[in-house]
Design a protein around this motif. Structure first.
Motif, PDB file in Angstrom:
ATOM      1  N   THR A  88      -3.261   3.931  -2.380  1.00 34.77           N
ATOM      2  CA  THR A  88      -3.434   3.051  -3.528  1.00 34.77           C
ATOM      3  C   THR A  88      -2.484   1.862  -3.409  1.00 34.77           C
ATOM      4  O   THR A  88      -1.448   1.940  -2.745  1.00 34.77           O
TER       5      THR A  88
ATOM      6  N   ASP B 272      -5.846  -3.582 -10.156  1.00 33.72           N
ATOM      7  CA  ASP B 272      -6.012  -4.003  -8.764  1.00 33.72           C
ATOM      8  C   ASP B 272      -6.471  -5.446  -8.615  1.00 33.72           C
ATOM      9  O   ASP B 272      -6.157  -6.122  -7.639  1.00 33.72           O
TER      10      ASP B 272
ATOM     11  N   GLU C 184       0.850  -1.192   0.000  1.00 32.41           N
ATOM     12  CA  GLU C 184       0.000   0.000   0.000  1.00 32.41           C
ATOM     13  C   GLU C 184       0.884   1.240   0.000  1.00 32.41           C
ATOM     14  O   GLU C 184       1.818   1.346   0.795  1.00 32.41           O
ATOM     15  N   GLN C 185       0.611   2.168  -0.904  1.00 31.21           N
ATOM     16  CA  GLN C 185       1.405   3.395  -0.983  1.00 31.21           C
ATOM     17  C   GLN C 185       0.933   4.399   0.066  1.00 31.21           C
ATOM     18  O   GLN C 185      -0.096   4.194   0.718  1.00 31.21           O
TER      19      GLN C 185
ATOM     20  N   ASP D  65      -0.456   7.150  -0.345  1.00 26.68           N
ATOM     21  CA  ASP D  65      -1.749   7.759  -0.649  1.00 26.68           C
ATOM     22  C   ASP D  65      -2.875   6.724  -0.687  1.00 26.68           C
ATOM     23  O   ASP D  65      -3.968   7.007  -1.159  1.00 26.68           O
TER      24      ASP D  65
ATOM     25  N   ARG E  51       0.156  -0.881  -4.893  1.00 26.34           N
ATOM     26  CA  ARG E  51       1.113  -1.056  -5.972  1.00 26.34           C
ATOM     27  C   ARG E  51       1.683  -2.457  -5.858  1.00 26.34           C
ATOM     28  O   ARG E  51       1.707  -3.044  -4.786  1.00 26.34           O
TER      29      ARG E  51
END
Lengths: 551, 360
Positions: B85, B96, B80-81, B83, B87
């Motif tokens: 989202t 996803d 999880e990044q 922000d 990756r």
């Protein structure tokens, strides 16, 4: 706040002073124009102040060209990034086809408004008012408005993006607590007017937004590869971009470009990546496969002359910094650095390393080209004293290793430095590293040479490379007095006052033996004789819309 | 025979596995990863930024695990990044929905090339295609001329023809490509040196140079002008070698009893050479020619870089100098396949040409 409809700026008081300095012969035309335009004058008005015909001064950029044709350019095509993360001018040069800049730094030293009509600075250089050019449209039909510019400042000021090279230039607009654009730092006055409120005064901000990572993107842009969605204001569109191979721009026929009455002559611009070996560029040029090079260096300058290509040349404030890393012993000792400096005659390095193509440097990384340059005389060259100084510092028998990139002129220059150190009785070894290895560790090498491109103002490189928290401080130089003086210099609009401070800054750099800065480079480019208006730019910018071909 | 082929394919698989693991280990050493981070992130990143880049791109996990991901036996990483989202290896490619799935060589995904900013499969395909064209022309030039020289030299051992042709082939095979390529460029592709200025002076040539010393334009359109020098450079070296082998084999065949018998029964010399000697003399060169293919694939590295022709060898050099991990892995798999496949063909073909040998 006033609303500006018809804008007629009064000359900045500092600009009037520069004009007087120009008339006294204390300031060259090029320096005058850089300074005056940086303070918000149009190039035409600035020329008027010193009684030079604006038409004459700008003719080299605005010669009427012939439309049509394809220009083929040799240039490295590295993996594309979003503009604020650009780390090579080549990336920006391709995107210049459709992404434009607020301000453009020209070959003659002027800063010219592109997406800005003009701008004004307050006396203390802490508030800037930007007036946007009217009638500019994005190539999707949207009008270009202040919101776009504010969005770009927000992108530039985001320190959380790894490799955001604009963030290091935008420090006065960044909130140190959040690492983002400070609330209220950019104020939108109306659709075509903004005001920048700087936390600390900076004379460099206009020059900074002319730099290559400052390409202006649409208000909807939020990162990613600009080629995939080429939304811009400029006259060309990318056709393809194959990393490491080739790319092409074509004129965007459906787009009403704001500058179309004086530019965007070419139908098509092709870029070819022929690798890093100039001999394959030469072979391609001989076969007529390319019309123009990105840059010509070293022995190849004469070779390209010999095959009948035209040469263009410009003096720059670009240099090679043979620097010591003060975190690495024995270079933490000032006397060691000073001794090595004294052993080297910069004129000899220029002659042997760069074929005398440039001017000798003075070991302080501020060029005579910079408006605030103070003449503190040439550095001292005394091999005998150097030997004694090194011996008394206890390093008479230390073996130094001088590292350089495997680029011909860089390694030749370092060889010249090493040879002179040996002449002064020092023990030196040389190491030459390939690019991938070199750039992996360039900040940490104890003693190595780094190529530095130029900035329009002297204070800019000093802030980037020698301030304690400078993003590219490869010397580990940290000096409280230097940092304080640099901050002071950045708030002085008066060039004489600033020069007095600069003199001290230059002396500190030299007395502390921070680097051997052997010369200022002239840079060269070759193109076929029918290519016009494509002379090499001191910072390697390609103003593609100016190029044209004689039929 | 089928058992032999299956054994060979098994060897191929095992070799590919070992080689890719070695390449993976070498390209994943920490300094190499830092190089990669700096070419990908920013040339002038600080050490902390390099570490955070490596973490963000999934390079901070054990090497074996990542090798498994590349093979497609371990599910691709996800993270999880900042922000919010997601990756990950498979997510970057397929969205996803692909979180937690496997995506590697077994699933047909060869990874993405950092140097060329594209999927490795597409890069390798395009570059192999370019090398294929180069090799095709090299073979068309090299094999017939080498065989002709070898047969002519070997049919009368010790004659003046033999001596002069042997000298030519020894000289050509003793000159490596990086020497002959440079000489060719100087002689034929310079507007100020060598043959081109002379030809222009005599009015025999309009163009600036006789040949083009840079084969980049051959990527789009192969012409006599832009492709001659790279093809000649490679062909020259292999030609001498094959010619020497053919000559030796031919000379040996010509001393055989049945050749003398054929002469005694009154067959003309050309008939003896063509009808009786040739097939037997070609057995040895056939193996040599087949073994030239893997060499060609690797030998083209120098020529492709010298002439900036974007083929397989050029991609290999670009990948190596930019530490493009997944591109290098794919390159090594291709190399293994080419080497072992040509050996397989060579063994089978040898048995076919020579009834005394049986494969199996």
């Amino acid at each position: 706040m006033r609303t500006i409809t018809e804008h007629q700026p009064a000359p900045h008081p500092a600009a009037l002073r520069y004009a007087a300095e120009y008339r006294d012969g204390r300031l060259g035309r090029r320096e005058f124009l850089t300074r005056a335009t940086a303070l918000g004058m149009g190039a035409g008005a600035a020329c008027g102040l010193i009684g030079v015909s604006a038409r004459g001064a700008l003719a080299q950029d605005h010669g009427a060209g012939t439309h049509g044709g394809t220009l083929r350019i040799q240039m490295d095509l590295k993996a594309m990034k979003e503009p604020r993360r650009f780390d090579w001018s080549e990336l920006a040069n391709f995107c210049r086809g459709w992404l434009e800049y607020l301000v453009e730094y020209n070959r003659d030293g002027t800063l010219r408004g592109m997406l800005l009509e003009d701008w004004e600075a307050s006396d203390d250089a802490s508030t800037y008012t930007l007036h946007l050019r009217r009638g500019v449209r994005w190539n999707n039909g949207d009008p270009f408005i202040a919101e776009d510019v504010a969005h770009n400042f927000a992108l530039w000021c985001d320190e959380s993006v790894a490799g955001n090279s604009m963030a290091t230039r935008m420090t006065p607009l960044i909130d140190p607590a959040t690492g983002r654009l400070r609330a209220g730092a950019v104020e939108i006055l109306d659709d075509h007017t903004l005001q920048l409120h700087l936390a600390t005064p900076s004379v460099a901000i206009i020059a900074d937004i002319s730099d290559y990572p400052a390409a202006v993107v649409h208000r909807s842009f939020n990162g990613g590869d600009p080629v995939e969605n080429p939304l811009g204001t400029g006259p060309f569109l990318p056709e393809h971009y194959d990393t490491g191979l080739r790319g092409a721009l074509v004129r965007n026929a459906g787009h009403d470009w704001w500058g179309s009455d004086a530019g965007a002559y070419l139908d098509r611009i092709e870029f070819v990546d022929l690798g890093t070996d100039p001999s394959s560029w030469l072979a391609a040029a001989e076969g007529g496969e390319i019309d123009m090079l990105y840059q010509t260096t070293g022995d190849f300058i004469d070779l390209f002359d010999a095959i009948g290509m035209s040469r263009s040349e410009t003096v720059t404030a670009a240099t090679l910094a043979v620097r010591f890393n003060q975190d690495s012993p024995p270079f933490d000792a000032r006397d060691v650095r000073r001794a090595i400096q004294m052993a080297v005659d910069n004129g000899v390095v220029l002659e042997l390393g760069y074929d005398d193509r440039g001017a000798p440097g003075e070991n302080h990384h501020v060029a005579p080209l910079h408006p605030e340059y103070a003449d503190i005389g040439p550095p001292r060259h005394d091999p005998e004293a150097a030997r004694e100084m090194l011996a008394s510092a206890g390093h008479g028998d230390t073996v130094f290793e001088l590292i350089s990139l495997d680029d011909s002129w860089q390694s030749a220059s370092c060889d010249a430095v090493a040879a002179q150190m040996r002449d002064a009785g020092m023990r030196v070894e040389r190491a030459i590293l390939p690019g991938a290895t070199f750039w992996n560790d360039w900040m940490a090498f104890p003693f190595s040479a780094t190529e530095w491109n130029m900035r329009p103002l002297g204070v800019q490189v000093l802030a980037l490379a020698y301030r304690t928290d400078g993003a590219w401080n490869e010397t580990a130089f940290s000096n409280a007095e230097f940092d304080a003086l640099l901050a002071e210099a950045n708030s002085l609009a008066d060039v004489d006052a600033r020069r007095a401070v600069m003199a001290r800054l230059q002396e500190i750099l030299r007395d502390e033996g921070v680097l051997i800065q052997p010369y200022w480079r002239a840079v060269f480019r070759h193109f076929r004789p029918h290519v016009r208006n494509a002379g090499i730019h001191p910072t390697f910018e390609m103003h593609l819309y100016k190029y044209w071909l004689e039929s | 025979m089928p058992g032999f082929v299956i054994r060979r394919l098994g060897t191929m698989l095992l070799t590919a596995l070992c080689l890719t693991f070695i390449v993976f280990a070498l390209t994943n050493m920490q300094p190499r990863l830092e190089t990669l981070a700096k070419t990908q992130g920013s040339a002038r990143m600080s050490d902390a930024e390099v570490q955070s880049w490596l973490a963000r791109e999934g390079f901070d996990r054990p090497m074996l695990e990542r090798y498994g991901e590349w093979l497609g036996v371990v599910p691709g990483w996800t993270r999880e990044q900042a922000d919010g989202t997601l990756r990950g290896r498979c997510i970057d490619r397929a969205g996803d929905a692909a979180a937690g799935t496997r995506c590697g060589v077994l699933q047909g995904y060869w990874g993405s090339s950092t140097r060329f900013n594209a999927e490795v499969g597409a890069v390798i395909g395009a570059r192999l295609g370019a090398t294929g064209m180069l090799m095709l022309w090299v073979v068309i030039v090299m094999v017939p001329s080498a065989l002709a020289i070898g047969v002519l030299a070997g049919m009368r051992e010790g004659s003046r023809t033999d001596r002069s042709l042997s000298t030519v082939s020894i000289v050509s095979t003793a000159t490596p490509e990086y020497v002959s390529g440079v000489i060719f460029i100087a002689l034929f592709a310079s507007s100020t040196f060598g043959l081109s200025p002379l030809l222009r002076e005599w009015g025999l040539m309009e163009a600036n140079t006789l040949f083009l010393g840079n084969a980049r334009s051959a990527m789009d359109r192969i012409t006599f002008w832009n492709f001659t020098l790279p093809v000649m450079t490679i062909a020259m070296y292999g030609m001498g070698y094959i010619a020497r082998m053919t000559r030796a084999s031919m000379a040996e065949v010509m001393t055989q009893q049945y050749i003398r018998t054929a002469r005694l029964k009154g067959a003309s010399f050309p008939a003896v050479v063509l009808r009786h000697a040739l097939r037997n003399a070609l057995i040895a060169p056939f193996t040599v020619i087949m073994l030239q293919f893997p060499w060609l694939l690797n030998g083209v590295v120098i020529v492709e870089v010298l002439f900036s022709y974007p083929g397989f060898g050029w991609a290999l050099v670009e990948g190596a100098s930019n530490n493009d991990i997944e591109l290098l892995l794919a390159c090594s798999v291709v190399a293994v396949i080419v080497v072992l496949a040509t050996q397989l063909i060579s063994d089978i073909g040898y048995a076919w040409l020579n009834p005394r040998i049986r494969v199996g």
